[in-house]
Design an enzyme around this catalytic site. Structure first.
Site, short mmCIF file in Angstrom:
data_model
loop_
_atom_site.label_atom_id
_atom_site.label_comp_id
_atom_site.label_asym_id
_atom_site.label_seq_id
_atom_site.Cartn_x
_atom_site.Cartn_y
_atom_site.Cartn_z
CD GLU A 112 -3.07 -0.35 0.68
OE1 GLU A 112 -2.93 0.76 -0.38
OE2 GLU A 112 -3.78 -1.48 -0.68
CD GLU A 115 -1.06 -1.23 -4.18
OE1 GLU A 115 -0.71 -2.57 -5.40
OE2 GLU A 115 -1.90 -0.38 -3.75
CD GLU A 116 -2.39 4.68 -0.10
OE1 GLU A 116 -2.31 6.11 0.65
OE2 GLU A 116 -3.64 4.25 -0.28
#
Length: 228
Positions: A112, A115-116
């Site tokens: 996460e 990805e962010e």
């Protein structure tokens, strides 16, 4: 400590005292007391110069009597979201997401963040978790607060979901009215500082074998040196 001064009309940047390590980074050893705000300014200038020099990381050593500099030295990577209830609010929050089916907690946390924000990390531990009932599809929800160690620092945000991303001092993150009102975000800041101060022990994944099949699962314990 190098001081900013003008020589022949050229401003020299103040730098923290440091030396190179064997991994392409720099090590800062603080010995002289200073104002936390001044420390934060000089730290940002130093990091900017180290980035230009291609340094891969910065390790700051602070004696216990300089603990007041911790909040200026420790930062969180935070994001503003384009979607959901945070859209258009201007609220800075830590990266969050949903663990995929069959994905382990520590792998989901790393994915996460990558990805962010585009930042590579290594998992440190689970600092805390919260249980809430009747959320997604009427089911209970477990929220895990994880600490990760950055392996890269340049941010490349996810354009589809993230409006903005940056590094932010923990004190600034905690000072947001939203964080003051919603205590899970306030506790997150306190736990991060407690972890840095060495007074909070998190839970690390210990691989364990199943007696029913060949699959490996993970038991989260607060002693990574535990052996059976």
């Amino acid at each position: 400590m190098d001081r900013t001064h003008f020589e022949n009309g050229i401003e020299e940047v103040r730098m923290l005292p440091s030396f190179d390590d064997e991994h392409g980074g720099v090590i800062v050893e603080m010995e002289v007391p200073m104002d936390p705000n001044d420390f934060g300014v000089i730290l940002r200038c130093s990091i900017s110069k180290w980035k230009l020099q291609g340094k891969k990381g910065v390790w700051i050593k602070l004696p216990i009597e300089l603990v007041n500099l911790v909040e200026a030295a420790v930062k969180l990577v935070v994001v503003q979201e384009k979607q959901g209830s945070f859209r258009g609010t201007g609220i800075w929050k830590i990266p969050t997401g949903i663990v995929e089916e069959g994905e382990d907690i520590f792998l989901g946390a790393r994915r996460e963040v990558k990805e962010e924000t585009g930042i590579d990390t290594e998992f440190v531990d689970v600092l805390a978790f919260r249980q809430v009932h009747n959320t997604f599809f009427g089911k209970s929800d477990l929220f895990f607060l994880c600490m990760l160690r950055p392996l890269s620092f340049d941010i490349h945000k996810q354009d589809s979901e993230i409006e903005a991303a940056k590094w932010m001092p923990i004190a600034e993150y905690e000072a947001q009215p939203f964080a003051q009102k919603h205590y899970i975000y306030k506790y997150a800041a306190h736990l991060c500082l407690a972890k840095v101060d060495g007074v909070c022990t998190g839970f690390v994944p210990l691989p364990v074998a199943s007696s029913f099949n060949d699959e490996t699962s993970y038991l989260y314990v607060n002693n990574k040196d535990l052996s059976l």
